[in-house]
Design an enzyme around this catalytic site. Sequence first.
Site, PDB file in Angstrom:
ATOM      1  N   TRP A   1       0.827  -1.214   0.000  1.00  0.00           N
ATOM      2  CA  TRP A   1       0.000   0.000   0.000  1.00  0.00           C
ATOM      3  C   TRP A   1       0.859   1.261   0.000  1.00  0.00           C
ATOM      4  O   TRP A   1       0.469   2.275  -0.593  1.00  0.00           O
ATOM      5  CB  TRP A   1      -0.993  -0.035   1.157  1.00  0.00           C
TER       6      TRP A   1
ATOM      7  N   ASP B   1      -1.871   6.421   6.656  1.00  0.00           N
ATOM      8  CA  ASP B   1      -2.883   5.531   6.092  1.00  0.00           C
ATOM      9  C   ASP B   1      -3.171   4.472   7.154  1.00  0.00           C
ATOM     10  O   ASP B   1      -2.353   3.592   7.402  1.00  0.00           O
ATOM     11  CB  ASP B   1      -2.370   4.890   4.806  1.00  0.00           C
TER      12      ASP B   1
ATOM     13  N   LYS C   1     -12.855  -2.360   6.686  1.00  0.00           N
ATOM     14  CA  LYS C   1     -12.177  -3.414   7.433  1.00  0.00           C
ATOM     15  C   LYS C   1     -12.580  -3.401   8.902  1.00  0.00           C
ATOM     16  O   LYS C   1     -12.804  -4.437   9.502  1.00  0.00           O
ATOM     17  CB  LYS C   1     -10.656  -3.250   7.311  1.00  0.00           C
TER      18      LYS C   1
END
Length: 356
Positions: free
Chosen positions: A100, A167, A191
């Site tokens: 990511w 993030d 999530k």
Amino acid sequence: MRKINFSAGPSTLVLEVLKKAQDELVDYQGRGYSIMEISHRSKIFEEVHFGAMSRAKQLYGLNDDYEVLFLQGGASLQFAMIPMNLAMNGTCEYANTGVWTQKAIKEAKILGVKVKVVVSSEEENFNHIPEVNFSDNADYAYICSNNTIYGTQYKEYPKTKAPLIVDASSDFFSKKIDFSNIALFYGGVQKNAGISGLACVFIRKDMLERSEKKNLTSMLKYSIHAQNHSLFNTPPTFAIYMFNLQMQWLLELGGLDKINQINTQKAKLLYDCIDNSGGFYSTHAKSHRSLMNVSFNIKDTNLEALFVKEAEEEGMLGLKGHRILGGIRASIYNAITPEQVQILCEFMREFQKKYT
């Protein structure tokens, strides 16, 4: 009978949250319509919308120095929006700890901003979080707090003079955070805090001043969304409604300290099961083990597909490791209970006995 869903995302939801949504789906609060059917400009939806923002800030203990933005495009759009809005004429620095951050670095480079990768654990296949020292004068310093694929997580964030960007998609709302040097904190909520279709961004107001100066199309400009309280265009109303229910559940549970206590308990159960297996199981992470995503292998890798198959037969889903890393991965987000992790551990011990 409901399955135990260990998927990395979209992931399992708290059962009482699902039931609340089910009860209100057709007739919201006895009003004769669904929350999905009414205008985002209506007073009824605004109660949900602003209530969700308020509860999110309450959970993290944030004051009016921060705005909450509800945005579409998932966390992935933020890889581009961050440099678009916050890069100045200097260098944007990144710590590369997995897929990511690699994607975020790629998007920033496409935009032509000056990118510097300050540290990377790529040569060790991202099996740890390396120590990082960002420059004081960087436009911003960027990290990913938890790495879903590799099972690593920052235990403490770097102390920086440069604005810190985090993030937090896969450990969102899972523990208290020190915001003292955080300029922007964001994640997709699917999530740990809701359903897919919504990204939540906490942005410090001085960063909005940077955004305001940028010549950007309106939909990609943080300051526009802040000025319009995330109602510049039609937002993902049902996703915000589900996010609000999740915020209510967390507050009723006891907040982020309580959920962190539960998450720590769950992770200990699973890591102890792995560590006490005599080498039958082993984790990918050499340090900085994640409380959210436990990536592990079986000594005889030929057994891994069988493990996933037999686990599914026992009602446990989503245990196949990411295609990049392989192996097995159990994502034990907020909605997974200690009892469910214990069921997985019992299965793992029985599987080991069966195939040793």
